[in-house]
Design a protein around this motif. Structure first.
Motif, short mmCIF file in Angstrom:
data_model
loop_
_atom_site.label_atom_id
_atom_site.label_comp_id
_atom_site.label_asym_id
_atom_site.label_seq_id
_atom_site.Cartn_x
_atom_site.Cartn_y
_atom_site.Cartn_z
N UNK A 22 1.06 -1.35 0.02
CA UNK A 22 0.03 -0.07 0.23
C UNK A 22 0.69 1.05 0.02
N UNK A 23 1.83 1.10 0.74
CA UNK A 23 2.87 2.13 0.89
C UNK A 23 3.49 2.61 -0.63
N UNK A 24 3.78 1.50 -1.06
CA UNK A 24 4.56 1.58 -2.62
C UNK A 24 3.40 2.33 -3.51
N UNK A 25 2.11 1.72 -3.55
CA UNK A 25 1.24 2.36 -4.38
C UNK A 25 0.99 3.65 -4.01
N UNK A 26 0.80 4.26 -2.89
CA UNK A 26 0.71 5.54 -2.41
C UNK A 26 1.89 6.60 -2.74
N UNK A 27 3.01 5.94 -2.58
CA UNK A 27 3.91 6.85 -3.12
C UNK A 27 4.17 6.89 -4.65
#
Length: 118
Positions: free
Chosen positions: A5-10
């Protein structure tokens, strides 16, 4: 928040930042082109105006001549600011006042559409 999720958010943040930068650059490019086109248009309009060339001649003051009567005769017709012309004649001839006498020689500017001396 998981690692995925963090990668998609970034990734979404980077896409938004890239879109903002591209938008700002597009606006700057369009503004620059508009200013350039306006400058080219202004320059082209100036080229259509008739060219006049400034020359100098020596004259002999006749009885009854004044600096303003000479200005009416020799100043350019498209820019008839007689006071500026008289001040220029006074400066060229080192005159301290508006008094001129018949028989006196004056250097005066005049304007012509003809290119002379080349």
């Amino acid at each position: 928040m998981t690692r995925g999720e963090r990668r998609r958010f970034q990734k979404r943040i980077r896409i938004i930042q890239r879109n903002i930068i591209l938008s700002v650059l597009s606006i700057l490019l369009i503004s620059g082109l508009a200013l350039t086109m306006n400058g080219i248009k202004s320059f082209a309009q100036k080229d259509n105006a008739e060219l006049t060339y400034k020359y100098y001649t020596s004259i002999v003051v006749k009885y009854g001549d004044t600096l303003y009567s000479l200005a009416e005769e020799y100043a350019p017709e498209d820019n008839r600011n007689l006071s500026e012309y008289v001040n220029e004649v006074m400066h060229i001839n080192h005159l301290e006042n508006h008094i001129i006498q018949s028989g006196q020689y004056l250097i005066i500017p005049y304007y012509s559409e003809d290119l002379k001396g080349i």
